[in-house]
Design a protein around this motif. Structure first.
Motif, short mmCIF file in Angstrom:
data_model
loop_
_atom_site.label_atom_id
_atom_site.label_comp_id
_atom_site.label_asym_id
_atom_site.label_seq_id
_atom_site.Cartn_x
_atom_site.Cartn_y
_atom_site.Cartn_z
N HIS A 271 0.81 -1.21 0.00
CA HIS A 271 0.00 0.00 0.00
C HIS A 271 0.84 1.27 0.00
CE1 HIS A 271 -3.61 -2.36 0.51
NE2 HIS A 271 -2.95 -3.06 1.41
N SER A 272 2.13 1.14 -0.30
CA SER A 272 2.97 2.31 -0.45
C SER A 272 2.48 3.15 -1.62
CB SER A 272 4.43 1.89 -0.69
OG SER A 272 4.92 1.12 0.37
N GLU A 273 2.60 4.46 -1.49
CA GLU A 273 2.12 5.37 -2.53
C GLU A 273 3.31 5.98 -3.27
OE1 GLU A 273 -0.84 6.06 -3.62
OE2 GLU A 273 -1.98 4.89 -2.16
N PRO A 274 3.58 5.54 -4.49
CA PRO A 274 4.69 6.11 -5.25
C PRO A 274 4.35 7.51 -5.76
CG PRO A 274 3.51 4.53 -6.60
CD PRO A 274 2.90 4.45 -5.22
N SER A 275 5.37 8.31 -5.96
CA SER A 275 5.16 9.67 -6.46
C SER A 275 4.92 9.63 -7.97
CB SER A 275 6.39 10.52 -6.16
OG SER A 275 7.49 10.08 -6.95
N PRO A 276 4.28 10.65 -8.51
CA PRO A 276 4.11 10.72 -9.97
C PRO A 276 5.44 10.69 -10.71
CG PRO A 276 2.65 12.29 -8.89
CD PRO A 276 3.56 11.74 -7.82
N GLY A 277 6.46 11.32 -10.12
CA GLY A 277 7.77 11.30 -10.75
C GLY A 277 8.35 9.90 -10.85
N ARG A 278 8.13 9.12 -9.80
CA ARG A 278 8.62 7.73 -9.80
C ARG A 278 7.92 6.92 -10.88
NH1 ARG A 278 12.45 4.28 -9.92
NH2 ARG A 278 12.03 2.28 -8.94
N LEU A 279 6.61 7.10 -11.02
CA LEU A 279 5.86 6.38 -12.04
C LEU A 279 6.35 6.76 -13.44
CD1 LEU A 279 2.22 6.67 -10.60
CD2 LEU A 279 3.82 4.76 -10.38
N ALA A 280 6.59 8.04 -13.65
CA ALA A 280 7.07 8.49 -14.95
C ALA A 280 8.46 7.93 -15.24
CB ALA A 280 7.10 10.02 -15.00
N GLU A 281 9.30 7.87 -14.20
CA GLU A 281 10.65 7.34 -14.36
C GLU A 281 10.63 5.88 -14.79
OE1 GLU A 281 14.66 6.65 -11.61
OE2 GLU A 281 12.84 7.53 -10.76
N ILE A 282 9.77 5.09 -14.15
CA ILE A 282 9.69 3.67 -14.51
C ILE A 282 9.08 3.50 -15.90
CG2 ILE A 282 8.68 1.44 -13.90
CD1 ILE A 282 8.92 2.18 -11.01
N ALA A 283 8.09 4.32 -16.24
CA ALA A 283 7.51 4.24 -17.58
C ALA A 283 8.58 4.49 -18.64
CB ALA A 283 6.37 5.24 -17.71
N GLU A 284 9.46 5.45 -18.38
CA GLU A 284 10.55 5.72 -19.31
C GLU A 284 11.49 4.52 -19.42
OE1 GLU A 284 12.83 7.65 -22.09
OE2 GLU A 284 10.83 8.13 -21.32
N THR A 285 11.77 3.87 -18.28
CA THR A 285 12.61 2.67 -18.31
C THR A 285 11.95 1.57 -19.12
OG1 THR A 285 13.56 3.17 -16.14
CG2 THR A 285 13.67 0.88 -16.87
N VAL A 286 10.65 1.40 -18.98
CA VAL A 286 9.92 0.39 -19.75
C VAL A 286 10.08 0.63 -21.24
CG1 VAL A 286 7.61 -0.49 -20.29
CG2 VAL A 286 8.28 -0.11 -17.90
N ARG A 287 9.96 1.90 -21.65
CA ARG A 287 10.12 2.21 -23.07
C ARG A 287 11.56 1.98 -23.53
NH1 ARG A 287 6.37 6.43 -21.64
NH2 ARG A 287 8.11 7.78 -21.04
N GLU A 288 12.52 2.47 -22.77
CA GLU A 288 13.92 2.37 -23.18
C GLU A 288 14.42 0.93 -23.25
OE1 GLU A 288 16.11 4.71 -20.43
OE2 GLU A 288 15.61 6.64 -21.38
N GLU A 289 13.95 0.10 -22.33
CA GLU A 289 14.44 -1.27 -22.26
C GLU A 289 13.58 -2.27 -23.04
OE1 GLU A 289 17.24 -2.01 -21.07
OE2 GLU A 289 17.73 -0.20 -19.94
N ASP A 290 12.60 -1.74 -23.78
CA ASP A 290 11.71 -2.58 -24.58
C ASP A 290 11.04 -3.66 -23.72
OD1 ASP A 290 10.40 -3.42 -26.87
OD2 ASP A 290 11.98 -4.85 -27.42
N ILE A 291 10.57 -3.23 -22.55
CA ILE A 291 9.83 -4.13 -21.67
C ILE A 291 8.39 -4.17 -22.14
CG2 ILE A 291 9.04 -4.49 -19.30
CD1 ILE A 291 11.60 -3.00 -18.39
N THR A 292 7.89 -5.33 -22.47
CA THR A 292 6.57 -5.44 -23.09
C THR A 292 5.43 -5.59 -22.09
OG1 THR A 292 6.76 -7.85 -23.30
CG2 THR A 292 7.60 -6.51 -25.13
N THR A 293 5.75 -5.99 -20.85
CA THR A 293 4.70 -6.34 -19.89
C THR A 293 4.99 -5.74 -18.52
OG1 THR A 293 4.39 -8.46 -21.04
CG2 THR A 293 3.43 -8.25 -18.83
#
Length: 352
Positions: A271-293
């Motif tokens: 139930h930890s609440e991540p910050s919007p910046g953290r979510l955006a950071e991980i989304a960028e990692t998903v795109r850069e690393e070609d993570i599909t799921t």
């Protein structure tokens, strides 16, 4: 031997520790009978399953967390506190459920068996530092067999353990988790097997007449866990990706053991609440690393994972931390859920 007498529960009621409604029956349900079976109270589903396997028909298991509920949220009723008090053994993982920790400490009378007494619990930071980073690698970093504590892997991702810790959410909104013991040890089959052996020893101490039965059952469980471990080692040996983006950091043991890299917006608490910046950071990692799921969970809120997937244009799939069993679960017990997770990982990571 047998279960503790109701005298202790009655005494607790007399001093107002338990409500009258919780004292009837001494904190145990008698519907299924118990006879001379040992009573074991467990805090979470994985420990319930393990106790049922090791104890067999010599043990009556009462799990404190209701089916389909998130064990992190567990609050104990007076009756459940009575269950802990009257049990021959209270089997739990310290730190996973503070309410259980308190009940064992205050009312257990020495009946507690903390998993940390049986196996070494790693911290979130330690799991992050040993997680695999070899994209498309062959998994050679994984130590076959069950002799090693560390299951350490080389970090080929570029910047060592600090970056791994950051990408697991440790150095962002949830830095306080980094040094805390990670309770999700059941996702490491080797540790879970050693917990089975330790539980068998404790059951044998309380019930020496059937000690050999408990030891035999633990050996059977160990064999099953070895089979699952082999399936994982083989199934995840050759994958195009080794990154798993998950809702909360429940998969550190699994990642460390099978040369995967856990990326999470949240810490150990679901139930930890991540910050919007953290979510955006991980989304960028998903795109850069070609993570599909991006992986969601069946029992806890997966809003953060869904947000990441939407921003990154990735798919979602359910990866179960096996904290409980629900109607939406992909299996009905620990082995079937572990194997369902392997199938999910194999497809998402494009393993061959």
């Amino acid at each position: 031997m047998g279960r503790r007498s109701c005298v202790k529960a009655a005494a607790l009621c007399a001093v107002g520790v338990l409500a009258a409604s919780g004292c009837a029956g001494g904190g145990q349900d008698d519907e299924g009978g118990g006879g001379d079976r040992l009573s074991v109270a467990t805090g979470a589903y994985p420990l319930q399953w393990l106790t049922e396997q090791v104890g067999g028909d010599r043990v009556e298991v009462q799990n404190l967390a209701d089916p389909g509920t998130d064990p992190h949220e567990l609050e104990l009723s007076p009756r459940q506190i009575g269950t802990v008090s009257s049990a021959d053994i209270a089997f739990y993982i310290g730190g996973l459920q503070p309410a259980v920790d308190d009940a064992v400490a205050d009312q257990g009378g020495g009946n507690g068996l903390d998993v940390a007494e049986l196996v070494e619990l790693r911290t979130l930071e330690e799991n992050a530092e040993s997680g695999g980073h070899e994209h498309g690698g062959d998994g050679e970093g994984h130590e076959d067999g069950h002799g090693g504590e560390g299951d350490s892997h080389d970090d080929d991702h570029g910047s060592g353990g600090d970056e791994a810790a950051n990408e697991s959410g440790d150095a962002h909104d949830h830095g306080h988790d980094a040094g805390e013991p990670d309770p999700h040890m059941w996702l490491d089959t080797e540790r879970f097997a050693r917990a089975a052996e330790g539980l068998a020893d404790r059951l044998g101490e309380v019930d020496p007449e059937h000690a050999s039965d408990y030891a035999d059952n633990a050996e059977t469980v160990t064999g099953l866990l070895d089979e699952i471990d082999t399936e994982y080692s083989t199934g995840l040996a050759e994958c195009e990706s080794r990154d798993i983006v998950v809702s909360h950091s429940a998969f550190g043991y699994l990642a460390a053991r099978y040369d995967l890299h856990q990326i999470s917006p949240a810490g150990l608490d679901s139930h930890s609440e991540p910050s919007p910046g953290r979510l955006a950071e991980i989304a960028e990692t998903v795109r850069e690393e070609d993570i599909t799921t991006v992986f969601t969970e069946p029992l806890s809120d997966s809003g953060a994972a869904e947000t990441i997937a939407e921003e990154a244009g990735a798919e979602t799939a359910v990866l179960d931390p096996i904290e409980g069993v629900a109607d939406a679960s992909a299996g009905d017990d620990y082995p079937s859920l572990m194997r369902a997770n392997l199938d999910t990982l194999s497809e998402a990571l494009r393993c061959s």
